[in-house]
Design a protein around this motif. Structure first.
Motif, mmCIF file in Angstrom:
data_model
loop_
_atom_site.group_PDB
_atom_site.id
_atom_site.type_symbol
_atom_site.label_atom_id
_atom_site.label_comp_id
_atom_site.label_asym_id
_atom_site.label_seq_id
_atom_site.Cartn_x
_atom_site.Cartn_y
_atom_site.Cartn_z
ATOM 1 N N GLU A 68 -34.297 -39.151 -40.566
ATOM 2 C CA GLU A 68 -34.116 -37.954 -39.744
ATOM 3 C C GLU A 68 -34.011 -36.704 -40.613
ATOM 4 O OE1 GLU A 68 -31.114 -36.061 -36.370
ATOM 5 O OE2 GLU A 68 -31.091 -38.222 -36.778
ATOM 6 N N ARG A 69 -33.258 -36.794 -41.700
ATOM 7 C CA ARG A 69 -33.098 -35.632 -42.599
ATOM 8 C C ARG A 69 -34.433 -35.187 -43.173
ATOM 9 N NH1 ARG A 69 -30.810 -37.429 -47.969
ATOM 10 N NH2 ARG A 69 -33.044 -37.843 -48.238
ATOM 11 N N VAL A 109 -40.584 -38.343 -33.363
ATOM 12 C CA VAL A 109 -40.071 -39.601 -33.909
ATOM 13 C C VAL A 109 -39.599 -40.467 -32.757
ATOM 14 C CG1 VAL A 109 -38.382 -40.687 -35.422
ATOM 15 C CG2 VAL A 109 -39.382 -38.470 -36.052
ATOM 16 N N LEU A 110 -40.129 -41.682 -32.664
ATOM 17 C CA LEU A 110 -39.768 -42.612 -31.603
ATOM 18 C C LEU A 110 -38.948 -43.759 -32.193
ATOM 19 C CD1 LEU A 110 -42.058 -40.974 -30.277
ATOM 20 C CD2 LEU A 110 -42.812 -43.090 -29.159
ATOM 21 N N LYS A 111 -37.706 -43.865 -31.739
ATOM 22 C CA LYS A 111 -36.848 -44.964 -32.194
ATOM 23 C C LYS A 111 -36.956 -46.118 -31.205
ATOM 24 C CE LYS A 111 -32.628 -44.315 -33.842
ATOM 25 N NZ LYS A 111 -31.149 -44.069 -33.874
ATOM 26 N N PHE A 112 -37.524 -47.224 -31.678
ATOM 27 C CA PHE A 112 -37.736 -48.397 -30.835
ATOM 28 C C PHE A 112 -36.488 -49.287 -30.811
ATOM 29 C CE2 PHE A 112 -42.595 -49.265 -30.596
ATOM 30 C CZ PHE A 112 -42.814 -47.965 -30.196
ATOM 31 N N ALA A 113 -36.210 -49.843 -29.622
ATOM 32 C CA ALA A 113 -35.288 -50.971 -29.537
ATOM 33 C C ALA A 113 -35.957 -52.184 -30.178
ATOM 34 C CB ALA A 113 -34.939 -51.245 -28.074
ATOM 35 N N MET A 148 -47.466 -40.458 -26.569
ATOM 36 C CA MET A 148 -46.812 -39.443 -27.394
ATOM 37 C C MET A 148 -47.798 -38.820 -28.378
ATOM 38 S SD MET A 148 -44.153 -37.679 -28.028
ATOM 39 C CE MET A 148 -42.830 -38.519 -27.148
ATOM 40 N N ALA A 149 -48.692 -39.639 -28.929
ATOM 41 C CA ALA A 149 -49.665 -39.123 -29.894
ATOM 42 C C ALA A 149 -50.535 -38.038 -29.288
ATOM 43 C CB ALA A 149 -50.531 -40.269 -30.412
ATOM 44 N N LEU A 150 -50.894 -38.207 -28.033
ATOM 45 C CA LEU A 150 -51.826 -37.279 -27.384
ATOM 46 C C LEU A 150 -51.113 -36.165 -26.631
ATOM 47 C CD1 LEU A 150 -54.429 -39.886 -26.077
ATOM 48 C CD2 LEU A 150 -54.530 -38.492 -28.158
ATOM 49 N N SER A 151 -49.789 -36.177 -26.661
ATOM 50 C CA SER A 151 -49.027 -35.119 -25.998
ATOM 51 C C SER A 151 -48.673 -34.046 -27.027
ATOM 52 C CB SER A 151 -47.740 -35.688 -25.390
ATOM 53 O OG SER A 151 -46.759 -35.887 -26.404
ATOM 54 N N GLY A 152 -48.039 -33.008 -26.566
ATOM 55 C CA GLY A 152 -47.563 -31.972 -27.476
ATOM 56 C C GLY A 152 -46.064 -32.020 -27.658
ATOM 57 N N GLN A 153 -45.428 -33.102 -27.203
ATOM 58 C CA GLN A 153 -43.963 -33.187 -27.244
ATOM 59 C C GLN A 153 -43.466 -33.377 -28.672
ATOM 60 O OE1 GLN A 153 -42.099 -32.643 -24.617
ATOM 61 N NE2 GLN A 153 -43.842 -32.528 -23.191
ATOM 62 N N THR A 154 -42.345 -32.752 -28.969
ATOM 63 C CA THR A 154 -41.741 -32.872 -30.303
ATOM 64 C C THR A 154 -40.277 -33.261 -30.164
ATOM 65 O OG1 THR A 154 -41.083 -30.534 -30.371
ATOM 66 C CG2 THR A 154 -43.271 -31.092 -31.226
ATOM 67 N N GLY A 155 -39.738 -33.841 -31.237
ATOM 68 C CA GLY A 155 -38.326 -34.200 -31.233
ATOM 69 C C GLY A 155 -38.119 -35.669 -31.525
ATOM 70 N N PHE A 156 -36.887 -36.128 -31.245
ATOM 71 C CA PHE A 156 -36.487 -37.507 -31.501
ATOM 72 C C PHE A 156 -36.232 -38.200 -30.170
ATOM 73 C CE2 PHE A 156 -35.758 -35.130 -35.268
ATOM 74 C CZ PHE A 156 -35.897 -36.009 -36.341
ATOM 75 N N PHE A 157 -36.847 -39.347 -29.977
ATOM 76 C CA PHE A 157 -36.813 -40.025 -28.685
ATOM 77 C C PHE A 157 -36.461 -41.503 -28.856
ATOM 78 C CE2 PHE A 157 -39.913 -36.602 -28.501
ATOM 79 C CZ PHE A 157 -39.572 -35.914 -27.345
#
Length: 319
Positions: A123-124, A140-144, A189-198
């Motif tokens: 994350e840093r 960034v996608l955090k998977f279970a 997510m790759a084809l979207s414009g969304q940003t952040g941690f999910f």
């Protein structure tokens, strides 16, 4: 403009499926798959490039391809959990994206199986990249715990042996993500414009005891210190989940803080098709009562054997 996509980790079924899904999307001109091992059987329509974590090959691949979209889904490290190489691979990708003139979007797959310190490093460094390259769109996608018919991880290997040691007095509740949902989440997510941690996970949790009963494993409760004995026997006993790195991955995956996929569902207007219990049932059905070594359950297998149980008892009882 037609896009050029680079996907790392294509020797794994998940990354290979994401690469193929993207190659079929309108507006995608080329998809390059990079890994330190080729995808089994090849990937029609995907250009494979060999990458080595310990040289500058990743930078060259990014530069030569002209990729504007990069998905970092892992790099093969001899098919095992390797904390140092996992972190090194992520750092290499972040660095290559920062130095590239062509990359405009980066999607990174993280995992609940990362230890807290390692997750903080990812994350840093990701936030640092965003500060240095404000023109770069990063998600960034955090998977279970990933699961499904084709998934092979330290956790699935742990659950799938006929005799499974568990910590006495504990029955952790586990979150799962079906591999189909993982592929779809990454592609969207790759084809979207969304940003952040999910966070990406099924909405519910499953007790470990249920998982083991469902696939026929014999649970052996032992004191927590007894599990450390397995690490010393891993080389000689061929216990696939008991090496130090694999044991850390299993432990972190079983005791990870609960993920909340609400922000992802809102951002993509999408939700996983499988709950955690449904994802696990898909995996259990695919096993069909067959052990990790391919033999019916009840055979010797390559996991915990009676001699290991005796050693555990002696170690934990001090005899």
């Amino acid at each position: 403009m037609a896009r050029v996509v680079l996907v790392t980790g294509v020797s794994s079924p998940l990354a290979a499926r994401v690469a193929q899904a993207l190659s079929e999307k309108p507006g995608i001109r080329r998809v390059i798959g990079a890994d330190s091992a080729p995808p089994p059987g090849g990937l029609p329509g995907i250009e494979y490039r060999h990458v080595d974590l310990h040289d500058g090959s990743l930078d060259r691949i990014v530069t030569d391809s002209g990729a504007d979209l990069v998905l970092h889904l892992g790099l093969d490290t001899v098919k095992g959990a390797n904390r140092e190489d996992d972190l090194l691979g992520t750092m290499r990708v972040l660095g290559a994206a920062q130095r590239s003139d062509s990359v405009r979007r980066l999607v990174v797959r993280s995992s609940a199986t990362l230890e807290a310190d390692d997750a903080a490093v990812v994350e840093r460094d990701t936030r640092s990249l965003q500060r240095r390259r404000p023109d770069l769109s990063v998600a960034v996608l955090k998977f279970a715990n990933l699961i499904g018919p084709s998934v092979d991880t330290p956790l699935t290997r742990y659950m799938d042996y006929r005799v499974v040691p568990t910590v006495m007095g504990r029955d952790p509740r586990v979150q799962f993500l079906h591999e189909d949902d993982g592929v779809e989440a990454l592609t969207l997510m790759a084809l979207s414009g969304q940003t952040g941690f999910f966070d990406v996970s099924g909405a519910d949790t499953v007790p470990l005891s249920h998982c083991l009963r469902r696939i026929g494993g014999q649970r052996v409760p032992v004191p927590a210190r007894g599990l450390k004995v397995l690490r010393g026997m891993a080389k000689h006993g061929r216990i696939g989940y008991a090496s130090a790195s694999a044991a850390r991955t299993v432990n972190t995956g079983l005791h990870a803080a609960r993920l909340d996929p609400t922000s992802l569902c809102t951002a993509l207007d999408w939700s996983p098709a499988y709950s955690s219990i449904e994802a696990f049932e898909s995996y259990a059905h695919s096993r069909g009562g067959v052990g990790r070594d391919g033999a019916p359950r009840g055979g010797r297998g390559a996991g915990l054997r009676p001699v290991h149980v005796i050693a555990l008892a002696r170690a934990t009882l001090g005899r």
